[in-house]
Design an enzyme around this catalytic site. Structure first.
Site, PDB file in Angstrom:
ATOM      1  N   ASP A  16       7.340  13.270  -6.106  1.00  0.00           N
ATOM      2  CA  ASP A  16       8.421  12.881  -7.024  1.00  0.00           C
ATOM      3  C   ASP A  16       7.934  12.754  -8.468  1.00  0.00           C
ATOM      4  OD1 ASP A  16       9.315  12.393  -4.386  1.00  0.00           O
ATOM      5  OD2 ASP A  16      10.865  11.044  -5.141  1.00  0.00           O
ATOM      6  N   ARG A  96       6.001  -4.298  -8.389  1.00  0.00           N
ATOM      7  CA  ARG A  96       6.721  -3.665  -9.505  1.00  0.00           C
ATOM      8  C   ARG A  96       6.606  -4.394 -10.833  1.00  0.00           C
ATOM      9  NH1 ARG A  96       5.688  -0.042  -6.510  1.00  0.00           N
ATOM     10  NH2 ARG A  96       7.156   0.611  -4.904  1.00  0.00           N
ATOM     11  N   ASP A 125      13.692  -0.641  -6.405  1.00  0.00           N
ATOM     12  CA  ASP A 125      12.558  -0.574  -7.318  1.00  0.00           C
ATOM     13  C   ASP A 125      12.979  -0.326  -8.765  1.00  0.00           C
ATOM     14  OD1 ASP A 125      10.596  -1.223  -5.493  1.00  0.00           O
ATOM     15  OD2 ASP A 125      10.368   0.840  -4.809  1.00  0.00           O
ATOM     16  N   SER A 179       8.899   8.453   3.089  1.00  0.00           N
ATOM     17  CA  SER A 179       8.732   7.787   1.808  1.00  0.00           C
ATOM     18  C   SER A 179       7.843   6.567   2.038  1.00  0.00           C
ATOM     19  CB  SER A 179      10.099   7.352   1.264  1.00  0.00           C
ATOM     20  OG  SER A 179       9.907   6.491   0.167  1.00  0.00           O
TER      21      SER A 179
HETATM   22  N1  ARG Z   1      12.621  -1.634   0.894  1.00  0.00           N
HETATM   23  C1  ARG Z   1      11.407  -2.148   0.334  1.00  0.00           C
HETATM   24  C2  ARG Z   1      11.718  -2.966  -0.887  1.00  0.00           C
HETATM   25  O1  ARG Z   1      12.731  -2.775  -1.499  1.00  0.00           O
HETATM   26  C3  ARG Z   1      10.387  -1.062   0.060  1.00  0.00           C
HETATM   27  C4  ARG Z   1      10.756  -0.051  -0.998  1.00  0.00           C
HETATM   28  C5  ARG Z   1       9.725   0.989  -1.299  1.00  0.00           C
HETATM   29  N2  ARG Z   1       9.223   1.643  -0.128  1.00  0.00           N
HETATM   30  C6  ARG Z   1       9.295   2.955   0.151  1.00  0.00           C
HETATM   31  N3  ARG Z   1       8.832   3.354   1.295  1.00  0.00           N
HETATM   32  N4  ARG Z   1       9.819   3.796  -0.664  1.00  0.00           N
HETATM   33  O2  ARG Z   1      10.937  -3.796  -1.284  1.00  0.00           O
END
Ligand code: ARG
Length: 403
Positions: A16, A96, A125, A179
């Site tokens: 990505d 993050r 995120d 992912s």
């Molecule tokens: N659902 C989790 C959160 O919002 C993980 C998000 C990122 N993980 C991923 N496999 N893209 O904290």
């Protein structure tokens, strides 16, 4: 379109963000500075350097943030025993704000017009990155290509990659990868077959924990030392925060500790299903509750438990850098002044259980609680009056109800 000269991109080196890098160069013709945070995700790092070089990036930043991540983000969160929706240890959520903080720092340093991230328009995120930037430096623009370009699906993303000769990663089986978001606290896996919550997660997606069924038949006993609410040693050996979490990840992973298959509620509105592996974090949460059990006053402990869901939700929703999170943090940190001592746990086939705890600041009194005769003054008649008064309103209530 507004003129953009320079962008700082949060760059993992994955598909990505590699595409985003290309897209920026094509769309804005601007300079892109890549920032890759080493949060202990492991293997992804050297390829990120090589890929950024290949894409013609001149300013490539790869920064080891492991100690800062654990000491300033993971441990403060653990002091609260934070769990989102009762189960999720917030491994992605807590990373993050740290990344955002460094993106802002670099943007200021290089005089960039904007920072950019590869989070999609459907996830949490994007909120965590952008709310953090709002709180840290509102003058910095944020670009989220997933919300701007006309790539609408993973299929179209793959087509774009093919067209621009960007290598498409595949998993060990040659299939498109799930992912994945990994750091020292956890590995999170989403997408593909996991999008059907009725379908059992395939075994090969687990990366850092063994199946508890295959874990050693012999339990392992470990001791964790705490000082003022933070873990400081494992089996008597003092360690830095990142080294300690790394050590516990190894121990927990070997015993299948910390697997979670969860359907959660995203802030943006939909439910999503994911697999989490949080071996060290799971051990630490259990151990921290163990040391708090003998060092915290009852009302202090219960107050912490009342605010915990609120605090966890703030982190999940992206409000780490927000006044209410900082207020709750001050309360939590204050509560930890005497949370020191040692907790011994048994790791065995997926579980981490406290088997003993000691503290120089313990509130526990064997003399007071004992079933045997004791020298400590405790008048049993006091209990009688205590019950009579607590029962007063219940007796009125029962009489009114005609019982
Ligand atoms: N659902 C989790 C959160 O919002 C993980 C998000 C990122 N993980 C991923 N496999 N893209 O904290």
């Amino acid at each position: 379109m507004t003129k953009i000269e320079k962008i700082v991109l949060s760059y993992s080196g994955g598909l990505d963000t590699s595409i985003i890098l290309k897209w920026f160069q094509e769309t804005y013709g601007c300079e892109v500075v890549t920032f890759t945070a080493d949060l202990g995700q492991g293997e992804e790092l050297e390829p990120a350097q090589a890929k950024a070089e290949m894409a013609g990036v001149r300013d490539i930043r790869i920064v080891d943030l492991r100690e800062e991540f654990v000491s300033d983000f993971v441990f403060p969160m653990l002091r609260a025993n934070a769990l989102y929706e009762g189960q999720y240890l917030l491994g992605s959520s807590i990373a993050r704000p740290l990344i955002a903080k460094h993106l802002v720092g670099i943007a200021r340093e290089v005089g960039a017009d904007a920072i950019a991230h590869g989070a999609t328009g459907k996830g949490n995120d994007q909120l965590r990155f952008e709310l953090a930037v709002n709180a840290l430096d509102p003058s910095i623009k944020v670009i989220a290509p997933w919300r701007q370009w006309n790539i609408r699906s993973r299929m179209q993303l793959l087509e774009y990659a093919e067209k621009h000769r960007i290598p498409v990663p595949s998993d060990k089986r040659g299939e498109a990868p799930f992912s994945i978001d990994a750091n020292l606290l956890h590995t999170s896996t989403e997408g593909k077959s996991l999008e059907n919550p009725a379908e059992v997660a395939p075994d090969h997606i687990y990366q850092r924990t063994v199946d508890p069924v295959d874990a050693p038949d012999a339990p392992e006993i470990i001791t964790i030392g705490f000082e003022r609410g933070d873990p400081v040693s494992v089996n008597g050996k003092a360690m830095t925060p990142a080294a300690l979490l790394t050590e516990l990840n190894g121990l927990g992973g070997r015993h299948g500790v910390g697997r979670l298959d969860l359907v959660e509620n995203r802030f943006i509105g939909m439910k999503s299903r994911g697999i989490y592996e949080t071996p060290g974090g799971t051990i630490l949460l259990t151990a921290h509750r163990g040391i708090e059990s003998i060092t915290l006053d009852r009302a202090a402990a219960h107050l912490k438990d009342e605010i915990m869901p609120r605090y966890a939700e703030l982190i999940y929703n992206g409000f780490w850098f927000a006044p209410e999170r900082e207020m709750l943090q001050a309360l939590i940190d204050h509560s930890q002044a005497f949370v020191s001592g040692e907790v011994t746990l048994r790791l065995y086939k997926g579980s981490a259980s406290v088997i003993s705890r000691v503290s120089p600041c313990s509130l526990y009194s064997a003399d007071l609680v004992t079933f045997e005769e004791s020298a400590v003054a405790f008048d049993h008649h006091d209990a009688e009056g205590f019950i009579r008064l607590n029962g007063l309103r219940l007796r009125s209530w029962a009489a009114r109800n005609g019982r």
